[in-house]
Design a protein around this motif. Structure first.
Motif, PDB file in Angstrom:
ATOM      1  N   THR A 155      -9.770   7.950  -0.066  1.00 40.57           N
ATOM      2  CA  THR A 155      -8.479   7.980   0.608  1.00 40.57           C
ATOM      3  C   THR A 155      -8.696   8.169   2.101  1.00 40.57           C
ATOM      4  N   VAL A 156      -7.998   7.408   2.909  1.00 38.69           N
ATOM      5  CA  VAL A 156      -8.105   7.508   4.361  1.00 38.69           C
ATOM      6  C   VAL A 156      -7.132   8.570   4.863  1.00 38.69           C
TER       7      VAL A 156
ATOM      8  N   GLU B 185       8.031   6.460  16.339  1.00 42.07           N
ATOM      9  CA  GLU B 185       7.824   5.596  17.508  1.00 42.07           C
ATOM     10  C   GLU B 185       6.945   6.285  18.551  1.00 42.07           C
ATOM     11  N   GLY B 186       5.955   5.550  19.024  1.00 44.63           N
ATOM     12  CA  GLY B 186       5.091   6.065  20.079  1.00 44.63           C
ATOM     13  C   GLY B 186       4.016   7.020  19.619  1.00 44.63           C
ATOM     14  N   ALA B 187       3.870   7.254  18.325  1.00 43.23           N
ATOM     15  CA  ALA B 187       2.897   8.227  17.833  1.00 43.23           C
ATOM     16  C   ALA B 187       1.465   7.770  18.093  1.00 43.23           C
ATOM     17  N   ALA B 188       0.616   8.737  18.410  1.00 44.41           N
ATOM     18  CA  ALA B 188      -0.823   8.480  18.497  1.00 44.41           C
ATOM     19  C   ALA B 188      -1.424   8.721  17.110  1.00 44.41           C
ATOM     20  N   ILE B 189      -2.353   7.859  16.714  1.00 41.78           N
ATOM     21  CA  ILE B 189      -2.885   7.913  15.353  1.00 41.78           C
ATOM     22  C   ILE B 189      -4.401   7.954  15.388  1.00 41.78           C
ATOM     23  N   ASP B 190      -4.963   8.974  14.777  1.00 41.77           N
ATOM     24  CA  ASP B 190      -6.411   9.172  14.718  1.00 41.77           C
ATOM     25  C   ASP B 190      -6.891   8.861  13.299  1.00 41.77           C
ATOM     26  N   TRP B 191      -7.851   7.942  13.166  1.00 41.05           N
ATOM     27  CA  TRP B 191      -8.396   7.560  11.857  1.00 41.05           C
ATOM     28  C   TRP B 191      -9.492   8.515  11.394  1.00 41.05           C
ATOM     29  N   ASN B 192      -9.789   9.537  12.167  1.00 37.10           N
ATOM     30  CA  ASN B 192     -10.748  10.574  11.782  1.00 37.10           C
ATOM     31  C   ASN B 192     -12.100  10.022  11.347  1.00 37.10           C
ATOM     32  N   GLY B 193     -12.601   9.087  12.131  1.00 39.02           N
ATOM     33  CA  GLY B 193     -13.923   8.550  11.898  1.00 39.02           C
ATOM     34  C   GLY B 193     -13.981   7.319  11.010  1.00 39.02           C
ATOM     35  N   THR B 194     -12.900   7.011  10.302  1.00 37.28           N
ATOM     36  CA  THR B 194     -12.859   5.796   9.489  1.00 37.28           C
ATOM     37  C   THR B 194     -12.637   4.576  10.367  1.00 37.28           C
ATOM     38  N   VAL B 195     -13.400   3.528  10.143  1.00 40.08           N
ATOM     39  CA  VAL B 195     -13.200   2.302  10.878  1.00 40.08           C
ATOM     40  C   VAL B 195     -11.929   1.637  10.371  1.00 40.08           C
TER      41      VAL B 195
ATOM     42  N   SER C 148       0.858  -1.177   0.000  1.00 40.58           N
ATOM     43  CA  SER C 148       0.000   0.000   0.000  1.00 40.58           C
ATOM     44  C   SER C 148       0.897   1.231   0.000  1.00 40.58           C
ATOM     45  N   VAL C 149       0.292   2.425   0.033  1.00 36.11           N
ATOM     46  CA  VAL C 149       1.092   3.650   0.072  1.00 36.11           C
ATOM     47  C   VAL C 149       0.577   4.590   1.155  1.00 36.11           C
ATOM     48  N   LEU C 150       1.514   5.300   1.787  1.00 35.63           N
ATOM     49  CA  LEU C 150       1.249   6.406   2.700  1.00 35.63           C
ATOM     50  C   LEU C 150       1.910   7.647   2.113  1.00 35.63           C
ATOM     51  N   PHE C 151       1.251   8.800   2.224  1.00 32.39           N
ATOM     52  CA  PHE C 151       1.873  10.005   1.686  1.00 32.39           C
ATOM     53  C   PHE C 151       1.327  11.253   2.370  1.00 32.39           C
ATOM     54  N   ASN C 152       2.100  12.334   2.236  1.00 37.45           N
ATOM     55  CA  ASN C 152       1.712  13.650   2.715  1.00 37.45           C
ATOM     56  C   ASN C 152       1.911  14.618   1.568  1.00 37.45           C
TER      57      ASN C 152
END
Length: 470
Positions: free
Chosen positions: A418-419, A457-467, A385-389
């Motif tokens: 896109t999530v 490392e240790g980051a908190a991650i919010d899916w912004n409402g996506t399951v 898969s891909v992650l990007f900013n």
């Protein structure tokens, strides 16, 4: 066609009706059949074809050599699903390329499979580069196949994003995500041509690259030590020493990579290997890797050396920084193990929950974790898969890495948008929850999150409402 076969006393209309009924439910082949016509592997029909010296314009199969080239003759069994190249996707033999030789085809087959008798399976042959609908929520996105070709398609996806976000408007440091929702079909094709050319040019070290296309002619006859596949032996190689001309040519022939039935992924892979050159590929790899594809669960998957070749231009088989001279005990290795020597435009992140219990999780080096651009190919549980900013400066200004968004595209058909994941590198509440509950954190945190934490490392991650789904 019916008239031709009807005049041949070995084949009756009743026979044709019976065979046709067996394939009538295969809807995805109807267009190909209507263009190519039905051909059947039968002694009588083959004699009939041979007597007419039918020149192959794209069907599978191989025939006898002529004085200048070997003309292929189509044939396949009525009890198996055929695979044909539509006529429109076979380029003219007079286009100006260099015909492949038997010696080159043998070397190509060995660097891919380790043997000359292995050929690509159906899943690979049918794979090509196909975008989602233009002007949609995923108009920038390629459809990814299951199996080994998915890896290649998602690497190309990362480079498509590189073009759309950072190359097309190179003077703009930060793009609005909305620009990815307004991609037309013409822009899709331009982005694909740029992505393919970029990878090929990097593999050629910015000096020389090749593009492989299938022609109507076959350039060498069958031999006992090489298994024919009906397209490799019909290749022409086109050489380029200028990146602009390379990209222009790929754009003109883009249908040979994106069209259904084009063998598009295989052609790109061939072009990549010739751009790197087979000699340099052997130099890139160490004694841990002898060929680039590996058979797994009935399909061929890309080894790390091939992944690194697409990302960095060098087929190093390991993900750590530099070349390793000593083993874990400090003993000098007989031969150094080759890792990644420099940062590339697109990065790489890895996570596999099955390897945690065995302490086998490879340590991806900073060269791959911190690319020049905020785009990562992700290998998550052996699925890519891909992650990007969209901000080019994300990785060059540490202040921007406190709180930022990452966009995630899995390549799966079920994903329709896109999530957006919000990454907070200062909050560590997820770790508190991990310690309060005993057990493996992977069982309670999605694999995507664990992958991101290999970089932050240790980051908190919010899916912004996506399951969470990955």
């Amino acid at each position: 066609m019916d008239k031709e076969l009807g005049n041949h006393d070995h084949f009756s209309e009743r026979d044709l009706d019976e065979i046709t009924s067996k394939i009538s439910d295969l809807g995805k082949w109807r267009d190909i059949f209507s263009q190519q016509g039905l051909q059947f592997k039968d002694t009588a029909v083959k004699k009939y074809q041979d007597s007419r010296k039918v020149e192959d314009d794209g069907e599978d199969g191989a025939g006898a050599p002529t004085s200048t080239s070997v003309k292929s003759r189509g044939h396949f069994s009525p009890f198996s699903v055929p695979y044909s190249i539509p006529k429109a996707l076979v380029v003219s033999s007079s286009l100006g390329g260099m015909p492949i030789t038997l010696e080159t085809a043998v070397a190509l087959r060995k660097i891919l499979f380790g043997t000359t008798f292995q050929v690509f399976n159906y899943e690979w042959k049918k794979s090509h580069f196909k975008f989602r609908d233009p002007y949609s929520d995923l108009s920038y996105a390629l459809e990814a196949e299951r199996g080994g070709t998915r890896t290649i398609q998602m690497v190309v996806q990362a480079h498509v994003l590189k073009y759309l976000l950072f190359t097309k408007n190179s003077e703009v440091e930060s793009q609005n995500f909305k620009c990815l929702l307004e991609v037309s079909q013409k822009e899709q094709e331009k982005a694909l041509a740029a992505a393919l050319s970029d990878i090929l040019w990097t593999a050629g070290e910015g000096v020389k690259s090749f593009v492989c296309l299938v022609t109507a002619d076959c350039y060498f006859a069958p031999t006992f030590d090489y298994k024919m596949d009906s397209y490799t032996e019909r290749l022409q190689l086109f050489k380029f020493t200028d990146k602009g001309k390379l990209q222009k040519f790929v754009a003109e022939q883009i249908h040979c990579f994106k069209g259904e039935g084009s063998h598009g992924v295989i052609l790109f892979l061939y072009s990549l290997l010739f751009s790197r050159t087979l000699e340099r590929l052997h130099e890139d790899m160490d004694n841990t890797t002898s060929h680039l594809l590996q058979l797994s669960l009935g399909n061929f998957i890309c080894r790390q050396a091939l992944i690194n070749l697409m990302l960095t231009g060098r087929a190093s088989p390991n993900v750590f920084n530099g070349d390793l001279q000593y083993d874990d005990q400090g003993a000098l290795l007989k031969e150094p193990q080759h890792g990644v020597l420099a940062r590339s435009d697109v990065g790489y992140l890895y996570w596999n929950r099955r390897e945690l219990d065995h302490d086998k999780l490879p340590q991806v080096g900073s060269m791959l974790k911190t690319p020049k651009l905020p785009i990562w190919l992700c290998n998550i549980n052996n699925t890519f898969s891909v992650l990007f900013n969209t901000n080019q400066l994300l990785l060059s200004d540490w202040k921007m890495e406190h709180l930022f968004d990452l966009y995630f595209y899995s390549g799966q058909p079920s994903q329709t948008k896109t999530v957006t994941l919000t990454i907070d590198t200062h909050s560590h509440h997820w770790e508190k929850g991990m310690h309060e509950v005993e057990g493996d954190s992977e069982k309670r945190f999605p694999s995507v999150e664990m992958t991101i934490r290999t970089k932050w490392e240790g980051a908190a991650i919010d899916w912004n409402g996506t399951v969470p789904f990955f």
